[in-house]
Design a protein around this motif. Structure first.
Motif, PDB file in Angstrom:
ATOM      1  N   ILE A 224       0.918  -1.283   0.104  1.00  0.00           N
ATOM      2  CA  ILE A 224       0.020  -0.221   0.164  1.00  0.00           C
ATOM      3  C   ILE A 224       0.814   1.515  -0.238  1.00  0.00           C
ATOM      4  N   HIS A 245      -1.115  -3.334   7.943  1.00  0.00           N
ATOM      5  CA  HIS A 245      -0.705  -3.377   6.351  1.00  0.00           C
ATOM      6  C   HIS A 245       0.775  -2.640   6.113  1.00  0.00           C
ATOM      7  N   CYS A 278       4.460   0.210  -5.196  1.00  0.00           N
ATOM      8  CA  CYS A 278       3.271  -0.185  -4.379  1.00  0.00           C
ATOM      9  C   CYS A 278       2.099  -0.862  -5.353  1.00  0.00           C
ATOM     10  N   CYS A 367      -9.411  -3.389  -2.139  1.00  0.00           N
ATOM     11  CA  CYS A 367      -9.278  -2.374  -0.977  1.00  0.00           C
ATOM     12  C   CYS A 367      -9.764  -2.802   0.190  1.00  0.00           C
ATOM     13  N   CYS A 370      -8.333  -2.337   3.738  1.00  0.00           N
ATOM     14  CA  CYS A 370      -7.922  -0.967   3.789  1.00  0.00           C
ATOM     15  C   CYS A 370      -9.058  -0.072   4.256  1.00  0.00           C
TER      16      CYS A 370
END
Length: 507
Positions: A224, A245, A278, A367, A370
């Motif tokens: 990320i 993460h 990333c 995602c 996240c």
């Protein structure tokens, strides 16, 4: 394969989407909450989080029979706290049972459990069932009793099912793709919620304590990147790191990266380097110009985009900027998602933001962990640009509302009324909210430390008015509020909180 029957009061392990199995107790749902149709499920209250959810039967296991197994596969701190909460519950239940055993003629004997109705798929009137936790428990080991009595051996008939992102009952995903269901945006929200409940079979009905539920997040193995460490970005990055993460950060003012480096983040020297290093790169900056410069400028994101790389624009900007960025990212083979966030610095720090996403739906799904780390709720709104439109409308309403509250406070003072009494009355009526109370208290205390910059809400009002012009739709209330914020900016309030609009009325 033996069938396992569960009933209200049983302790269980519940599997929630991508979360690990979590200890809970089957309880009766609120009177106004109907069981999802077509799904055999139970309503579960989870220990350690105080969340509730409808959980499908095949996603439940008896607590005691699988306790050792679950403890071996999950060592998280939050998980252990939840298990400890179960043990405390059992100790209290056993103490009540012993006290009950020592009374009257029944001394030394257990009072048998009253038969409880077992929730079946076609049960309709769930409100008639009472939560046994409201009464003294007379069975020190309630959960195995119902399992063993019905002839199911430990673990028989169970197989955890994997759940897609949209079925995650703890973190709310609202998949409102306008490209697939053009009429969905016109339906009442209650109708959409009902549809989602029926589709998933596992739906949380309570706003969760994000810190508690996020403790069980399984972070993505993707790398990320995050660009922009302002009021919102700082909290987001902190929560991404806390949830495990791997994050690489960049900020125009490099010193802001130091704290996150100490917390385990990696440092990117340029936006291009972060994007190239990333798999998924987020950005959260102040306005459309900053968002464009970050992508199109020297050493910008576009130079680091390769086929398959994901770019997520979290800044609140206009739809035209989103369209431009989407086109240039995808022209290089990249994948694009917009995901502006509704909230404040405090909500960002708490991991309780509301995320509005639009664009590439597969990126949205990639995602998932996240978004769970940074927010309490996620909406998917279809094609790129829709999230920008919705966010501007939301901020237009918030900005106009704050200006009206400030106007009311100053009018109260001008007419000889107590501002504190005005606030007290306001907070007892239909307009009561944490937002109103906190902002008004800060105004009365003269505290304008920014939680959301005044200059940013004025920018959002301006963009919303422009959007209204393009749609030939009047926005007179927003236009009036915008003038008040412009006056506040002229009084050097730009870098204060949006509540500093109050000062525009007293100068």
């Amino acid at each position: 394969m033996a069938t396992v029957h569960l009933r209200i009061g049983d302790l269980v392990w519940g599997k929630l989407g991508r979360y690990p199995p979590w200890p809970g107790k089957i309880v009766s749902p609120p009177k106004d909450l109907k069981k999802p149709r077509g799904k055999k499920c139970h309503f579960v209250k989870f220990f350690g989080t105080e969340d509730h959810a409808w959980i499908k039967v095949e996603q439940l296991k008896p607590y005691h029979a699988h306790k050792e197994e679950m403890i071996k596969i999950n060592k998280g701190k939050r998980f252990q706290q939840a298990v400890d909460a179960v043990e405390d519950f059992l100790k209290k239940a056993k103490g009540k049972e012993q006290n009950s055993d020592g009374k009257g003629d029944s001394k030394g004997k257990k009072t048998p459990n009253k038969p409880l109705k077992i929730l079946e798929e076609d049960d309709e009137d769930l409100s008639a069932l009472k939560d046994p936790s409201e009464k003294d428990l007379t069975d020190s080991d309630p959960e195995p009793s119902s399992i063993e009595r019905l002839g199911a051996g430990p673990g028989s008939g169970f197989k955890w099912e994997s759940s897609p992102v949209k079925d995650d009952p703890h973190f709310h995903h609202f998949l409102l793709s306008q490209s697939e269901k053009p009429a969905s945006s016109m339906e009442p929200i209650s109708k959409r919620l009902k549809i989602i409940e029926e589709d998933t079979g596992s739906t949380s009905i309570q706003a969760a304590d994000s810190t508690a539920i996020n403790g069980s997040i399984t972070p993505t193995d993707k790398r990320i990147g995050f660009l922009g460490l302002g009021l919102m970005g700082s909290g987001i990055v902190s929560n991404l790191l806390k949830m495990g993460h791997v994050v690489t950060v960049w900020n125009r003012t490099a010193e802001k990266c130091d704290l996150f480096i100490q917390e385990g983040a990696r440092l990117g020297r340029t936006p291009a380097e972060v994007a190239s290093m990333c798999d998924i790169t987020f950005s959260c900056v102040s306005d459309p110009k900053a968002a464009r410069d970050l992508v199109l400028g020297p050493s910008g994101v576009l130079q680091g985009i390769r086929p398959g790389k994901c770019y997520i624009e979290m800044s609140t900007v206009d739809p035209e900027t989103i369209t431009e960025l989407s086109q240039v990212i995808t022209s290089r083979g990249g994948r694009f998602l917009e995901a502006p966030v509704a909230g404040s610095q405090q909500l960002s720090n708490d991991g309780m933001l509301v995320i509005l996403a639009a664009g590439d739906r597969t990126v949205y799904e990639d995602c998932s962990s996240c978004f769970q780390a940074m927010g309490k709720t996620s909406f998917f709104l279809g094609e790129a640009g829709n999230a920008a439109r919705m966010m501007l409308i939301l901020n237009m309403v918030q900005g106009s509302f704050m200006a009206t509250i400030a106007e009311g406070l100053t009018l109260a003072q001008a007419t000889g009324q107590s501002q504190q009494t005005f606030l007290d009355i306001l907070c007892q009526g239909q307009m009561a909210s944490t937002f109103v109370d906190q902002k008004c208290q800060n105004i009365l205390q003269g505290n304008f430390k920014p939680d959301y910059y005044l200059k940013h809400i004025q920018k959002d009002l301006r963009l919303a008015i422009s959007m209204g012009d393009m749609a030939n739709h009047p926005t007179p209330m927003a236009a009036a509020a915008n003038e008040v914020y412009k006056r506040a900016k002229a009084l050097d309030q730009s870098d204060n909180d949006i509540s500093a609009v109050y000062r525009a009325y007293i100068h």
